[in-house]
Structure formats: structure tokens, C-alpha cells
Design a protein around this motif. Sequence first.
Motif, PDB file in Angstrom:
ATOM      1  N   THR A  13     -32.676  -1.391 -26.477  1.00 52.05           N
ATOM      2  CA  THR A  13     -31.980  -2.616 -26.887  1.00 52.05           C
ATOM      3  C   THR A  13     -30.964  -2.974 -25.813  1.00 52.05           C
ATOM      4  N   ILE A  14     -31.089  -4.174 -25.282  1.00 53.04           N
ATOM      5  CA  ILE A  14     -30.188  -4.657 -24.234  1.00 53.04           C
ATOM      6  C   ILE A  14     -29.362  -5.787 -24.811  1.00 53.04           C
ATOM      7  N   THR A  15     -28.038  -5.601 -24.818  1.00 48.51           N
ATOM      8  CA  THR A  15     -27.129  -6.544 -25.472  1.00 48.51           C
ATOM      9  C   THR A  15     -26.145  -7.113 -24.466  1.00 48.51           C
ATOM     10  N   ASN A  16     -26.048  -8.433 -24.446  1.00 49.70           N
ATOM     11  CA  ASN A  16     -25.019  -9.088 -23.648  1.00 49.70           C
ATOM     12  C   ASN A  16     -23.677  -8.858 -24.331  1.00 49.70           C
ATOM     13  N   GLN A  17     -22.749  -8.187 -23.662  1.00 48.14           N
ATOM     14  CA  GLN A  17     -21.506  -7.790 -24.301  1.00 48.14           C
ATOM     15  C   GLN A  17     -20.568  -8.970 -24.565  1.00 48.14           C
ATOM     16  N   ASN A  18     -20.836 -10.116 -23.961  1.00 43.87           N
ATOM     17  CA  ASN A  18     -19.991 -11.287 -24.192  1.00 43.87           C
ATOM     18  C   ASN A  18     -20.523 -12.196 -25.282  1.00 43.87           C
ATOM     19  N   THR A  19     -21.847 -12.314 -25.361  1.00 47.09           N
ATOM     20  CA  THR A  19     -22.432 -13.247 -26.330  1.00 47.09           C
ATOM     21  C   THR A  19     -23.077 -12.552 -27.520  1.00 47.09           C
ATOM     22  N   GLY A  20     -23.347 -11.257 -27.401  1.00 36.50           N
ATOM     23  CA  GLY A  20     -24.000 -10.538 -28.487  1.00 36.50           C
ATOM     24  C   GLY A  20     -25.495 -10.751 -28.562  1.00 36.50           C
TER      25      GLY A  20
ATOM     26  N   PRO B 159     -17.965 -19.833 -29.299  1.00 34.03           N
ATOM     27  CA  PRO B 159     -19.208 -19.953 -30.071  1.00 34.03           C
ATOM     28  C   PRO B 159     -19.257 -21.239 -30.890  1.00 34.03           C
ATOM     29  N   VAL B 160     -20.431 -21.809 -30.980  1.00 35.43           N
ATOM     30  CA  VAL B 160     -20.705 -22.834 -31.986  1.00 35.43           C
ATOM     31  C   VAL B 160     -21.261 -22.139 -33.223  1.00 35.43           C
ATOM     32  N   PHE B 161     -22.249 -21.273 -33.025  1.00 36.71           N
ATOM     33  CA  PHE B 161     -22.729 -20.318 -34.030  1.00 36.71           C
ATOM     34  C   PHE B 161     -22.705 -18.940 -33.382  1.00 36.71           C
ATOM     35  N   LYS B 162     -22.013 -18.006 -33.979  1.00 39.57           N
ATOM     36  CA  LYS B 162     -21.841 -16.691 -33.380  1.00 39.57           C
ATOM     37  C   LYS B 162     -23.194 -16.028 -33.117  1.00 39.57           C
ATOM     38  N   ASP B 163     -23.306 -15.400 -31.939  1.00 35.88           N
ATOM     39  CA  ASP B 163     -24.520 -14.714 -31.486  1.00 35.88           C
ATOM     40  C   ASP B 163     -25.695 -15.671 -31.307  1.00 35.88           C
ATOM     41  N   LYS B 164     -25.425 -16.976 -31.364  1.00 36.75           N
ATOM     42  CA  LYS B 164     -26.543 -17.931 -31.337  1.00 36.75           C
ATOM     43  C   LYS B 164     -26.320 -19.072 -30.334  1.00 36.75           C
ATOM     44  N   THR B 165     -25.231 -19.799 -30.530  1.00 42.31           N
ATOM     45  CA  THR B 165     -24.983 -20.997 -29.733  1.00 42.31           C
ATOM     46  C   THR B 165     -23.563 -20.953 -29.178  1.00 42.31           C
ATOM     47  N   PHE B 166     -23.444 -21.321 -27.897  1.00 39.84           N
ATOM     48  CA  PHE B 166     -22.157 -21.226 -27.228  1.00 39.84           C
ATOM     49  C   PHE B 166     -21.916 -22.467 -26.381  1.00 39.84           C
ATOM     50  N   PHE B 167     -20.633 -22.801 -26.188  1.00 36.41           N
ATOM     51  CA  PHE B 167     -20.303 -23.962 -25.360  1.00 36.41           C
ATOM     52  C   PHE B 167     -19.215 -23.591 -24.364  1.00 36.41           C
ATOM     53  N   PHE B 168     -19.153 -24.366 -23.283  1.00 37.20           N
ATOM     54  CA  PHE B 168     -18.101 -24.215 -22.279  1.00 37.20           C
ATOM     55  C   PHE B 168     -17.867 -25.579 -21.640  1.00 37.20           C
TER      56      PHE B 168
END
Length: 465
Positions: A50-57, A289-298
Motif C-alpha cells: 500500500t502506497i499512501t501520499n502522506q499529504n493527500t491520503g 481539501p474539498v472532500f477529504k482524501d478525494k478532492t483538493f484545491f490550491f
Amino acid sequence: MLHHTGMRLALLACFLMVGFVPISAQQFNGTLRGTARDSAGAVVPGAEVTITNQNTGITVNTTTNSEGNYIAPQLLPGTYKITVKKAGFKSAALSDVKLDVQQIREADVTLDVGQATETVTVSASGTSAIETTSPTISQTIENKRIVDLPLNGRNPFSLATLSPGVIPGPGSSPFISGGRNATSEVTIDGISNVNAENNVSILDLNYTPSVDAVQEFSVQTNSVSAEFGRLGGGVINLVTKNGTNTFHWTAFEFHRNSALDATNFFTNGAGQRKGSFKRNQFGGNVGGPVFKDKTFFFVNYEGNRQGTASPATFTVPLPEWRRGDFSNLRNANGQPIIIYDPLTTKADPNAAGRFTRDPFPNNIIPTNRINAIARNIMQYWPLPNVAPTNVNTQQNNFFATGTNINRGNQIDSRVDHNFSQNWRTFVRYSMAFKGSSDPFNHYANLATPNNAGPTTSGARSVAVD
């Protein structure tokens, strides 16, 4: 709750609609791969990875093959945690694995015999990977250096010169590995960022992102892979920041003022005052996050306001010259310059085939002989205001100084969405707008002597993956 959900969905839809254009791109993601072994060095097939992005989950799941190898391609640059599980072994976790743009990083994991409920965690923080899979010679300029190092003008591409074999060029891209800067490739999020060559050996970029919107970029100087075409120098591959599971925001102001600078040696030696210079670069960004672990904005905004001193010396006609009186017209040695009347042209009696003219009396052109258009043009010349460098020619008899004004604004925005571990997408839209350059008009009228007046500029850059 429904209201907030609707707003989030609308935000995502807007970003997707703005940039949803099919565009082919070069590779800018990275790959993690490695081998799972037991404490004796034997490979461990069939282990769950399992490979997890530590910033976005965001996670990617895979399994080691019969030789104990795993591979996870198409990962966004960032920091990852690799967890490996297998019945009869303790779970092994390798955290803080940094993956750079277009990097193929090896991350091997060792499993110890024990219960699967036990976990052995090892941190890779502070370690760097030695490239063993690609012949490409490259260097990554990471976010810390981009943000921390002083940059005159805050152009992130200026940091490319930190790489060996890269020197500044005359345009907005550098010389790489001895090639003309016009033969280098520069990409943002995999999209080519170069304009058509508009001059020999000068290559201009379409868009320059704000320093605070850049995650990192790599500079490839030799043995570039085949996916990059149309180049004879090197490749600068830049990726922008994305949002994470945690809300972050920053605000900044960079101010440069000539009042804080020393006057240089030569200006002091000439007894002159230093020129005025003021620059304000300000802005900020927010991401989350817009939706946690799902959608992100910057979203990042940067503004630039700059004033530069513009002293200049010119040669303008004397008041009597404007009236047609050239009785004091001299060359540099003080000898009179005679003006002849073209209407008196006649055959030279002393030289067959040649012609002669009579001079205007007293070197004065009659008022009725001066063209009305020329007379109107004269009003746009200012009067002399300083002593000339040559009293005979009246050279450099006008001086004026003012301030050139430059303004700029830009926004970098990005939305990332994870549909599944096999389907991830992002849209980035960058815009430079209301940019203006207003050079100082030394004559204070339409007859500006050294520029074409105010200009405006803008740029757009879109990437979809």
C-alpha cells in the motif's frame, strides 16, 4: 450540509469545465518500485503493498510478483509511505519517501518474521535516492530551495542555473549543456511552455508561474528520454503545487527600495545621485481539501508593482531654429553651416553638368517658406533646459527624468480529484492579467522620444491530466 456539498461540487465542476481540453503531455509524474525481502534476503512474493501520499491520503494498492518486486507508476511528486504486509511476517512501513518529478525511485522493504499485527516502521527522511534506472543526467530543484533562496524578480526558472552545465540565456530560458537556449524544452505540468522562436537564439516562455505556486522542477541536461522531442539542449520540467488534506495558507510581501541601497562607485565618481527603484511583490495562497482524501484545491495570487528611474538626455532645437533662423548654426569646430535655398537651383556656369544654389540671406528661412506641417511638429519639441556638451552644435541640451511604471497580476489555480486508485485527474489554470508597462515620457506629449507609450500584456496556461 447539502449547501456546502453543493458548493464543493460546483467548484469542482467549474475547474473541470474550464480546462477540459485534450492535450498531449510529456511525463512529469514519478514511479516507486522496489523488492520485498525477508531478513535472510529471500524475496517475498504475494505481499500486499500500500502506497499512501502522506499529504493527500490518496492510496495505491499493488502486490509483489513472483520475484518479490512491486511497481507503482504515475504518482504525483510528493512524500509517500509504503506499507507491506504478508501472512507470517510483521508489517513493514517505510515512511517519508520523497518522490521527485519524473523520478523512478527504488524503495526496498525488509519483512521480519512475526505477527502481522506488529509493524516495523522506518523513516526515509533526509535520505536521497541514487539514480540506477535511467541514463538521464538531471537535478531536482525542490520546493525548499525555490522558496528560501533569494530571487531577484522571483522567477523560479532562474534557479535552473544551480544545475551543472546550465547558464543564463538572453531570453527567458537558459543555455543547457552547450545548446542554444532556443533548443531547450520547458514544461509546466507536462505541457510545453515555449513560444515560437522570435529571434535567433532567443526563446521566450509563454508563462512564468509564481514561486509560491511551484512544487519543484527538474533540470535534465543530458541523455534525455525519447518522450521529449524537438530539443537539442535540455529539459526543465516543472510541477505546480496541489492541495492536501490540511488547509494551508500563506501571505507574503517582498519590497525592494533604492533608499536601502548604496550608491555605486561610478555614480559617486561622476557626482550623480543614484536612480530611484521601488518594487513590491505581494500575494498569498490557500489550499486544502474539498472532500477529504478525494478532492483538493490550491489557489495562488501574486501582484507586482515596480517603479524604475528613467533619466535621459536629448538634443532639441533652439527657439530661433524653430522659427527658421539658423544664423548661429555651427559644426562641432564652430564653423558656420550654410543653408541653401532649393528654389534657386541653377546650372553652374563654371562646371558643365553641375548645379549650384544661393544661400538663404543671413542663413534665415523666410516664415512663408516653412511648411505648415513642419511648423506644427515643432511644438512637440521641448525647450532646452541644460547647458549643452558642445555650445556649437547644442548637443545634449535637454535632460528629463521620471519613473517607468510596471504592473502585473497572476493567478495559479489547481484542482485534483481522485476517482479511484486507477483514475486520478487534475486541472490547472494559470493566468497573468492586467499587466501593464508605462514608460516615462520625457517630452510629456505625444512625441515621446524613446518608446511607444503604455502597453498591456497577459498570458494563459492550462493543463489537464
